[in-house]
Design a protein around this motif. Structure first.
Motif, mmCIF file in Angstrom:
data_model
loop_
_atom_site.group_PDB
_atom_site.id
_atom_site.type_symbol
_atom_site.label_atom_id
_atom_site.label_comp_id
_atom_site.label_asym_id
_atom_site.label_seq_id
_atom_site.Cartn_x
_atom_site.Cartn_y
_atom_site.Cartn_z
ATOM 1 N N SER A 250 -7.906 12.272 -4.940
ATOM 2 C CA SER A 250 -9.374 12.300 -4.979
ATOM 3 C C SER A 250 -9.883 13.257 -6.052
ATOM 4 C CB SER A 250 -9.911 12.725 -3.611
ATOM 5 O OG SER A 250 -9.435 14.016 -3.259
ATOM 6 N N HIS A 251 -9.005 13.609 -7.013
ATOM 7 C CA HIS A 251 -9.394 14.569 -8.054
ATOM 8 C C HIS A 251 -10.390 13.996 -9.052
ATOM 9 C CE1 HIS A 251 -6.476 17.600 -6.825
ATOM 10 N NE2 HIS A 251 -5.556 16.650 -6.754
ATOM 11 N N PRO A 258 -9.219 6.133 -5.773
ATOM 12 C CA PRO A 258 -7.903 5.475 -5.805
ATOM 13 C C PRO A 258 -7.990 3.989 -5.459
ATOM 14 C CG PRO A 258 -7.752 7.582 -4.673
ATOM 15 C CD PRO A 258 -9.200 7.345 -4.923
ATOM 16 N N GLN A 259 -8.900 3.640 -4.556
ATOM 17 C CA GLN A 259 -9.076 2.238 -4.195
ATOM 18 C C GLN A 259 -9.546 1.406 -5.383
ATOM 19 O OE1 GLN A 259 -9.912 4.821 -2.464
ATOM 20 N NE2 GLN A 259 -9.025 4.575 -0.440
ATOM 21 N N LEU A 293 -2.165 1.089 -3.454
ATOM 22 C CA LEU A 293 -2.296 -0.027 -2.529
ATOM 23 C C LEU A 293 -2.123 0.437 -1.091
ATOM 24 C CD1 LEU A 293 -0.317 -2.775 -4.455
ATOM 25 C CD2 LEU A 293 -2.772 -2.659 -4.111
ATOM 26 N N ARG A 294 -1.187 1.389 -0.867
ATOM 27 C CA ARG A 294 -1.003 1.904 0.481
ATOM 28 C C ARG A 294 -2.199 2.722 0.916
ATOM 29 N NH1 ARG A 294 4.578 2.199 -0.917
ATOM 30 N NH2 ARG A 294 4.411 4.293 -1.751
ATOM 31 N N TYR A 301 -12.138 -4.324 2.550
ATOM 32 C CA TYR A 301 -11.650 -5.423 1.740
ATOM 33 C C TYR A 301 -10.420 -5.058 0.936
ATOM 34 C CZ TYR A 301 -14.476 -3.268 -1.984
ATOM 35 O OH TYR A 301 -15.024 -2.407 -2.883
ATOM 36 N N PHE A 302 -9.999 -3.813 0.944
ATOM 37 C CA PHE A 302 -8.813 -3.460 0.163
ATOM 38 C C PHE A 302 -7.516 -3.934 0.792
ATOM 39 C CE2 PHE A 302 -11.799 -0.482 -1.767
ATOM 40 C CZ PHE A 302 -11.561 -0.773 -3.073
ATOM 41 N N PRO A 303 -7.378 -3.974 2.129
ATOM 42 C CA PRO A 303 -6.155 -4.560 2.664
ATOM 43 C C PRO A 303 -5.962 -6.000 2.219
ATOM 44 C CG PRO A 303 -7.291 -3.335 4.357
ATOM 45 C CD PRO A 303 -8.210 -3.386 3.170
#
Length: 463
Positions: A250-251, A258-259, A293-294, A301-303
């Motif tokens: 989250s930097h 990240p998503q 991805l993890r 909606y990312f899964p």
């Protein structure tokens, strides 16, 4: 594609059966897979600073649902009140237009207080900078301009902020100072939409790096990825996002989450990487990108994207040639369709969604036809859940663009491939290999004779 609600359930089961995972994972994910509306609060929590506000305003502008629109504006209003940008505050109040009640109306007292403090702070910064210039202390002058950049950025004057950050360049004495200047310029350039500046300062920062800082490197790759995405260089963008390490965390959430790395990188890779590249790089399994991805399970909606990137690639780009009639084209493309509404609300991706989706679909059509001498258009239309007439139009466009070497029998609804003459191609390759061998041997003989007669040394002595 034609698809109704009655088929969505079986498709989900098919996709999980194809993509792997235990039964518990299937049950826990199905609720998320339903394509529910974007959770604005969860989405906003991924970001900080100005980008959080701008993303909320963008969602409010693009969203047709009045309740979600007002929720985004309410959160933007609350976030702005934590800062000092009165201009943006007035814009949001105007967009709310009294629909959230008196508590979310124009706060004139707050605006006047903030503007008054801003004038006082600006005067103080000017006095300090003038003193630093008089004393000719480079480090103090650099910090003075940097403070001015921070001041202008906080108050929404991005052009002035950019100028102030760039002026620190003449007073940088270490590589750390140069990198700080570049990162500040990149941040403001992204907010202004000046992506050529982003590319330029990413290059400068990479040249100044003398010690490997994994977080800085990850930030630079994300910035370069965004610049390439904006320039519609999707393959370069995919590579930059895929190279981004999990150290980013989250930097950099004042620019990208990240998503977002997972979303942008996944879609660009699906649209531009061919089967050989995906198989060679194993980007969906072994890349550091898998960390994103993890991590992406936090958003609704990312899964779906995670399953798409793993399952879609395997089904369409790997197992197509082995099991062409059993590959789940329709289900994969339907999952991609479920993402579309939310992706159109992304501030960086919305202009590219249609193009990326078209490229992914075209790649699937091309890969389907590749192994065969002839293809029954009725079976192919059934595999893609579309009409034969619609499929013909898509194939005609691909044939015209020379992406598929084939011809269509419109009467019998069959696609015939135009395969090259393999015998003639083999002879041509043999002849070319012979010519290359002859050229290499002649070059080696010439070099050996030059060395034998001491030609180079004699030429040097003459000089």
């Amino acid at each position: 594609m034609d698809g109704d609600d009655e088929t969505s359930g079986p498709m989900i089961d098919e996709f999980y059966a194809n993509g792997g995972g235990d039964d518990g994972d299937k049950r826990s994910r199905r609720a998320i897979m339903s394509g529910d509306q974007l959770d604005v609060e969860a989405y906003a929590a991924l970001y900080s600073g100005r980008t959080k506000i701008m993303r909320l305003i963008f969602i409010a502008d693009k969203m047709n649902n009045a309740a979600t629109q007002l929720e985004a504006l309410r959160m933007a209003y609350d976030e702005i009140k934590k800062g000092e940008n009165t201009q943006l505050f007035r814009e949001v109040v105007q967009k709310i237009d009294g629909r959230l009640g008196a508590s979310y109306g124009m706060d004139t007292v707050w605006c006047e207080a903030v503007d008054r403090r801003a004038e006082q702070k600006k005067e103080k910064l000017e006095n300090e900078l003038n003193a630093y210039r008089t004393n000719l202390i480079k480090e103090s002058i650099r910090m003075g301009y940097n403070d001015f950049g921070d001041f202008y950025y906080a108050h929404g004057q991005l052009g002035e902020a950019f100028k102030s950050y760039v002026r620190t360049r003449d007073y940088c004495t270490t590589s750390k100072h140069i990198i700080h200047m570049c990162m500040s310029a990149i941040l403001v350039s992204i907010e202004m939409g000046q992506f050529p500046h982003v590319t330029s300062y990413v290059s400068k920062a990479e040249q100044a790096l003398d010690v490997h800082d994994s977080i800085i490197v990850a930030k630079l790759r994300c910035a370069a990825g965004l610049a390439n995405l904006e320039a519609k260089k999707y393959k370069l963008a995919a590579r930059k996002f895929l190279e981004t390490g999990p150290e980013l965390g989250s930097h950099y959430n004042d620019v990208i989450a990240p998503q977002d790395v997972a979303t942008y990188g996944g879609l660009c890779a699906l649209a531009t990487f061919d089967r050989a590249e995906l198989k060679a790089k194993q980007s969906y399994r072994q890349f550091q990108f898998s960390q994103f991805l993890r991590a992406s399970t936090r958003m609704a909606y990312f899964p779906i994207l995670k399953c798409l990137f793993c399952g879609f690639v395997e089904n369409i780009f790997i197992s197509i040639s082995l099991l062409p009639f059993n590959s789940h084209y329709a289900s994969c493309l339907e999952y991609l369709g479920n993402l579309k509404a939310n992706l159109l609300l992304d501030i960086h991706l919305h202009d590219h969604v249609e193009t990326l989706y078209d490229q992914i679909r075209h790649k699937a059509l091309i890969q389907y036809t590749h192994p065969f001498v002839s293809v029954d258009l009725n079976m192919m239309a059934n595999a893609f859940k579309t009409t034969v007439a619609g499929l013909e139009k898509e194939l005609e466009a691909l044939i015209t663009d020379n992406q598929i070497q084939a011809r269509i029998d419109s009467h019998n609804k069959i696609l015939y491939a135009r395969h090259a003459d393999q015998r003639n191609a083999t002879f041509q390759r043999v002849l070319e290999t012979g010519r290359e061998f002859d050229r290499d041997v002649r070059s080696m003989l010439l070099r050996s004779n030059l060395i034998k007669h001491d030609y180079n040394l004699r030429a040097l002595r003459k000089l």
